[in-house]
Design a protein around this motif. Structure first.
Motif, PDB file in Angstrom:
ATOM      1  N   ARG A 165     -23.642 -14.549 -15.244  1.00 54.01           N
ATOM      2  CA  ARG A 165     -22.757 -13.345 -15.843  1.00 54.01           C
ATOM      3  C   ARG A 165     -21.746 -13.117 -14.720  1.00 54.01           C
ATOM      4  O   ARG A 165     -20.652 -12.933 -15.007  1.00 54.01           O
ATOM      5  N   ASP A 166     -22.188 -12.810 -13.396  1.00 54.27           N
ATOM      6  CA  ASP A 166     -21.428 -12.242 -12.360  1.00 54.27           C
ATOM      7  C   ASP A 166     -20.321 -13.324 -11.763  1.00 54.27           C
ATOM      8  O   ASP A 166     -19.272 -13.164 -11.866  1.00 54.27           O
ATOM      9  N   GLU A 167     -20.835 -14.484 -12.038  1.00 52.39           N
ATOM     10  CA  GLU A 167     -20.049 -15.684 -11.657  1.00 52.39           C
ATOM     11  C   GLU A 167     -18.842 -15.988 -12.902  1.00 52.39           C
ATOM     12  O   GLU A 167     -17.859 -16.080 -12.384  1.00 52.39           O
ATOM     13  N   ALA A 168     -19.397 -15.881 -13.946  1.00 46.12           N
ATOM     14  CA  ALA A 168     -18.411 -16.196 -14.938  1.00 46.12           C
ATOM     15  C   ALA A 168     -17.002 -15.039 -15.151  1.00 46.12           C
ATOM     16  O   ALA A 168     -16.026 -15.417 -15.398  1.00 46.12           O
ATOM     17  N   ALA A 169     -17.620 -13.928 -14.732  1.00 46.83           N
ATOM     18  CA  ALA A 169     -16.366 -12.814 -14.716  1.00 46.83           C
ATOM     19  C   ALA A 169     -15.546 -13.161 -13.466  1.00 46.83           C
ATOM     20  O   ALA A 169     -14.422 -12.463 -13.806  1.00 46.83           O
ATOM     21  N   SER A 170     -15.879 -13.941 -12.591  1.00 46.45           N
ATOM     22  CA  SER A 170     -14.917 -13.969 -11.477  1.00 46.45           C
ATOM     23  C   SER A 170     -14.055 -15.414 -11.451  1.00 46.45           C
ATOM     24  O   SER A 170     -13.045 -15.589 -10.800  1.00 46.45           O
ATOM     25  N   ILE A 171     -14.081 -16.018 -12.578  1.00 45.11           N
ATOM     26  CA  ILE A 171     -13.552 -17.313 -12.905  1.00 45.11           C
ATOM     27  C   ILE A 171     -12.335 -17.040 -13.624  1.00 45.11           C
ATOM     28  O   ILE A 171     -12.370 -16.621 -14.902  1.00 45.11           O
ATOM     29  N   PRO A 172     -11.044 -17.470 -13.135  1.00 44.69           N
ATOM     30  CA  PRO A 172      -9.896 -17.250 -13.752  1.00 44.69           C
ATOM     31  C   PRO A 172      -9.832 -18.080 -15.288  1.00 44.69           C
ATOM     32  O   PRO A 172     -10.610 -19.126 -15.420  1.00 44.69           O
ATOM     33  N   SER A 173      -9.074 -17.645 -16.083  1.00 42.67           N
ATOM     34  CA  SER A 173      -8.877 -18.231 -17.565  1.00 42.67           C
ATOM     35  C   SER A 173      -8.663 -19.780 -17.515  1.00 42.67           C
ATOM     36  O   SER A 173      -9.006 -20.561 -18.513  1.00 42.67           O
ATOM     37  N   ASP A 174      -7.901 -20.333 -16.297  1.00 42.80           N
ATOM     38  CA  ASP A 174      -7.444 -21.792 -16.332  1.00 42.80           C
ATOM     39  C   ASP A 174      -8.753 -22.586 -15.751  1.00 42.80           C
ATOM     40  O   ASP A 174      -8.378 -23.677 -15.256  1.00 42.80           O
ATOM     41  N   PHE A 175      -9.782 -21.900 -15.014  1.00 42.01           N
ATOM     42  CA  PHE A 175     -10.837 -22.530 -14.366  1.00 42.01           C
ATOM     43  C   PHE A 175     -10.349 -23.450 -13.311  1.00 42.01           C
ATOM     44  O   PHE A 175     -10.742 -24.899 -13.411  1.00 42.01           O
ATOM     45  N   PRO A 176      -9.533 -22.984 -12.461  1.00 46.48           N
ATOM     46  CA  PRO A 176      -9.001 -23.677 -11.443  1.00 46.48           C
ATOM     47  C   PRO A 176     -10.114 -24.745 -10.403  1.00 46.48           C
ATOM     48  O   PRO A 176      -9.449 -25.704  -9.960  1.00 46.48           O
ATOM     49  N   ASP A 177     -11.099 -23.998 -10.333  1.00 42.30           N
ATOM     50  CA  ASP A 177     -11.963 -24.860  -9.475  1.00 42.30           C
ATOM     51  C   ASP A 177     -13.017 -25.371 -10.003  1.00 42.30           C
ATOM     52  O   ASP A 177     -14.256 -25.637  -9.664  1.00 42.30           O
ATOM     53  N   PHE A 178     -12.783 -26.257 -11.347  1.00 42.87           N
ATOM     54  CA  PHE A 178     -13.867 -26.936 -12.041  1.00 42.87           C
ATOM     55  C   PHE A 178     -14.548 -27.994 -11.466  1.00 42.87           C
ATOM     56  O   PHE A 178     -15.528 -28.477 -11.600  1.00 42.87           O
ATOM     57  N   ASP A 179     -13.738 -28.805 -10.539  1.00 44.26           N
ATOM     58  CA  ASP A 179     -14.163 -29.850  -9.997  1.00 44.26           C
ATOM     59  C   ASP A 179     -15.366 -29.583  -9.237  1.00 44.26           C
ATOM     60  O   ASP A 179     -16.225 -30.180  -8.994  1.00 44.26           O
ATOM     61  N   ARG A 180     -15.418 -28.279  -8.307  1.00 41.37           N
ATOM     62  CA  ARG A 180     -16.452 -28.074  -7.469  1.00 41.37           C
ATOM     63  C   ARG A 180     -17.577 -27.763  -8.329  1.00 41.37           C
ATOM     64  O   ARG A 180     -18.527 -27.971  -8.224  1.00 41.37           O
ATOM     65  N   TRP A 181     -17.414 -27.156  -9.394  1.00 43.16           N
ATOM     66  CA  TRP A 181     -18.632 -26.548 -10.453  1.00 43.16           C
ATOM     67  C   TRP A 181     -19.247 -27.962 -10.920  1.00 43.16           C
ATOM     68  O   TRP A 181     -20.104 -28.031 -11.282  1.00 43.16           O
ATOM     69  N   SER A 182     -18.232 -28.925 -11.442  1.00 42.04           N
ATOM     70  CA  SER A 182     -18.609 -30.140 -12.227  1.00 42.04           C
ATOM     71  C   SER A 182     -19.609 -31.169 -11.219  1.00 42.04           C
ATOM     72  O   SER A 182     -20.436 -31.623 -11.592  1.00 42.04           O
ATOM     73  N   ARG A 183     -19.485 -30.907  -9.877  1.00 41.32           N
ATOM     74  CA  ARG A 183     -20.375 -31.829  -8.992  1.00 41.32           C
ATOM     75  C   ARG A 183     -21.875 -31.147  -9.085  1.00 41.32           C
ATOM     76  O   ARG A 183     -22.831 -31.922  -8.642  1.00 41.32           O
ATOM     77  N   ARG A 184     -21.998 -30.088  -9.424  1.00 41.45           N
ATOM     78  CA  ARG A 184     -23.435 -29.319  -9.495  1.00 41.45           C
ATOM     79  C   ARG A 184     -24.145 -29.847 -10.812  1.00 41.45           C
ATOM     80  O   ARG A 184     -25.396 -29.856 -10.904  1.00 41.45           O
ATOM     81  N   ILE A 185     -23.485 -30.493 -11.765  1.00 41.99           N
ATOM     82  CA  ILE A 185     -24.065 -30.974 -13.062  1.00 41.99           C
ATOM     83  C   ILE A 185     -25.017 -31.724 -12.838  1.00 41.99           C
ATOM     84  O   ILE A 185     -26.206 -32.148 -13.520  1.00 41.99           O
ATOM     85  N   ALA A 186     -24.826 -32.726 -11.683  1.00 42.57           N
ATOM     86  CA  ALA A 186     -25.715 -33.923 -11.458  1.00 42.57           C
ATOM     87  C   ALA A 186     -27.311 -33.307 -11.098  1.00 42.57           C
ATOM     88  O   ALA A 186     -28.119 -34.145 -11.262  1.00 42.57           O
ATOM     89  N   ASN A 187     -27.363 -32.242 -10.585  1.00 44.17           N
ATOM     90  CA  ASN A 187     -28.585 -32.025 -10.155  1.00 44.17           C
ATOM     91  C   ASN A 187     -29.159 -31.091 -11.372  1.00 44.17           C
ATOM     92  O   ASN A 187     -28.746 -29.945 -11.828  1.00 44.17           O
ATOM     93  N   ALA A 188     -30.146 -31.531 -11.897  1.00 42.03           N
ATOM     94  CA  ALA A 188     -31.003 -31.020 -12.942  1.00 42.03           C
ATOM     95  C   ALA A 188     -31.445 -29.618 -12.622  1.00 42.03           C
ATOM     96  O   ALA A 188     -31.371 -28.614 -13.684  1.00 42.03           O
ATOM     97  N   ALA A 189     -32.029 -29.364 -11.599  1.00 39.50           N
ATOM     98  CA  ALA A 189     -32.330 -27.904 -11.235  1.00 39.50           C
ATOM     99  C   ALA A 189     -31.131 -26.927 -11.296  1.00 39.50           C
ATOM    100  O   ALA A 189     -31.598 -25.574 -11.682  1.00 39.50           O
TER     101      ALA A 189
END
Length: 543
Positions: A323-347
């Protein structure tokens, strides 16, 4: 553990323990095993921290079998060690305990972890992997009736039926399969009898935590006594500041617990945060460590055992941090690539899902921005897009259809009747979502039903995957046909594991098929050339 303890105490109504071997059970957390001390010392320290013993248990007791038995060490919350490298070292250590054939038998609990992390246990004799089964239909009814009866409801039976009907209307069947989520949903209904149930898991968490906060802030008497007590001691301003900033502190603790750092004492972390953030001239008093723990426990999301703080459930920490992280992400989600790299880790799955879903629900954000990026990515990205749909995030009919169509865009070779290996990952994830009942939001989707039925009837795919697809088809499309597919697979199964899997799905889906399941498993138990392990597993499924 309670069952085993009651048996050894010879209580009148004690059940025969589930474990056939004589064991003495203790519970430790995964974090207890991260200290630099020897194994026996770690166990001794962990049982001492529980605060329920009359005297200290010397570490030497855990170096030998107790009275000719073995210790059953329940290692709880492995997934709460959020650092993959620390978790890897701990898993190696636990595997070493198994290889040593020492006085301890292990039962390790965790949310799903990447398969490669479990490699230290690969090939070890006597090691089994199990999935915790959710509540079936009968257990859901029993839970609901007992819940409302425990609230003093004179009409517990009718209200339980009404609650279950509302759960179905809200497409929340997966909630009642998971004991934690079933409890959250029932607690929400008890506090808000006239409000509709939330739609989807994300909204359920959101409303439940909002309920806890409103209840806390509305309890003026508790807050007044707290402030009076601290004012008398000369720390009234410190107490008032803490009340005002409690949510900030809890958010910090949630982020610390879920960011992959080596675990540390949550209470120490809270005290360090206060030392950094209290205004000039204000200090937390010496010797008031326990009182901070008690105050934070009033939030309802953490517990204090007299020595240490812990989140009641890891998913609460994941949601609060997200919830805290979502509030800090701008509306165009500019850093999506960094976030997407985490998806590969099931944990990371839960926390990422919560972050993306909560970002999508914030005013001014367009969920299509994230969904389109997910759909242009790898298989695990497309699965995450589907999880947004199945968790109740409103995408709109056109975008939901795009998500499902993109996910179902397999390269099925109708002439050969098979799927290429590259698509098996998608099939497996889709079937896994079905087993978790997360496809309940998609009931009646015609193309999804067609694809699931194709998977279920295609030769060349593992029977386990076909069985899961049959179960998914039963949930999404037509229960009787899904049951028929499962029974057909059970009868054509070539080995005991496949038969067991089909029977497990049948038992969960259709209680009326119990006689069939009993007959199939009974034949398996008495068949020649079936391993003892398979017979034990069959016996555990038998109702």
């Amino acid at each position: 553990m309670r069952q085993i303890a009651r048996y050894w105490l010879r209580e009148e109504d004690a059940e025969t323990p589930w474990c056939p071997a004589a064991v003495a059970a203790i519970r430790v957390t995964a974090s207890d095993l991260l200290t630099p001390y020897p194994w026996s010392r770690q166990l001794s320290d962990a049982v001492g921290r529980a605060g329920t013993l009359l005297s200290h248990v010397d570490h030497s007791h855990f170096e030998v079998p107790p009275h000719g038995m073995r210790w059953l060490v329940v290692v709880d919350g492995l997934d709460e060690v959020s650092s993959p490298s620390v978790r890897e070292r701990l898993l190696e250590k636990l595997a070493g305990q198994v290889r040593s054939h020492g006085p301890c038998r292990l039962l390790i609990t965790s949310q799903p972890l990447p398969q490669e992390e479990l490699s230290p246990f690969s090939g070890l004799p006597g090691v089994g992997f199990y999935t915790l089964r959710g509540f079936d239909g009968e257990q859901q009814h029993a839970f609901a009736a007992r819940w409302f009866a425990a609230q003093g409801d004179p009409d517990a039976g009718p209200h339980a039926k009404e609650f279950l009907a509302d759960v179905a209307d809200a497409s929340l069947e997966e909630v009642l399969q998971v004991p934690l989520l079933a409890t959250i949903a029932a607690a929400f209904r008890t506090r808000n009898p006239d409000r509709p149930l939330p739609r989807g898991r994300v909204e359920l968490y959101e409303m439940f935590l909002a309920d806890l906060k409103n209840a806390r802030e509305g309890n003026a008497e508790v807050l007044s006594r707290f402030l009076q007590r601290w004012t008398v001691r000369g720390y009234g301003k410190v107490a008032a500041w803490l009340v005002q900033h409690q949510d900030r502190l809890l958010t910090h603790l949630a982020r610390e617990r879920t960011t992959g750092k080596p675990p540390s004492s949550l209470l120490d972390t809270a005290l360090e945060w206060l030392a950094r953030h209290l205004p000039a001239g204000l200090d937390w008093p010496e010797g008031a460590r326990g009182e901070l723990g008690q105050f934070l426990a009033q939030s309802g999301v953490v517990a204090f055992d007299g020595r240490e703080l812990s989140f009641l459930h890891q998913s609460f920490a994941e949601f609060i941090a997200a919830r805290d992280e979502a509030a800090s992400i701008p509306s165009d989600f500019p850093d999506f690539d960094r976030w997407s790299r985490r998806i590969a880790n099931a944990a990371n799955g839960n926390r990422l899902l919560f972050t993306l879903a909560l970002w999508a629900r914030r005013p001014g954000n367009d969920v299509a921005v994230v969904v389109r990026k997910l759909l242009s990515g790898r298989t695990d990205h497309r699965i995450m897009a589907l999880r947004l749909v199945t968790s109740g995030v409103p995408l709109g009919e056109a975008l939901e259809t795009t998500v499902i169509e993109r996910l179902l865009d397999f390269s099925h070779d109708h002439a050969q009747g098979r799927f290429p290996d590259s698509d098996h990952a998608v099939l497996a994830e889709l079937a896994e979502l079905a087993e978790l009942a997360e496809l309940s939001q998609l009931r009646g989707h015609r193309r999804l039903a067609e694809r699931l039925r194709t998977i279920a009837t295609t030769e060349g795919i593992s029977l386990s995957l076909r069985a899961k697809a049959s179960r998914a088809y039963a949930r999404v499309a037509h229960l009787p046909e899904g049951v028929r597919l499962l029974k057909s697979l059970a009868e054509s199964a070539g080995d005991s594991d496949d038969t067991l899997e089909c029977c497990r799905h049948l038992e969960a889906l259709a209680p009326q098929e119990t006689p069939y399941v009993v007959a199939r498993l009974g034949a398996l138990v008495t068949a020649p050339n079936v391993s003892t392990w398979a017979r034990l597993r069959a016996a555990s499924i038998l109702p």
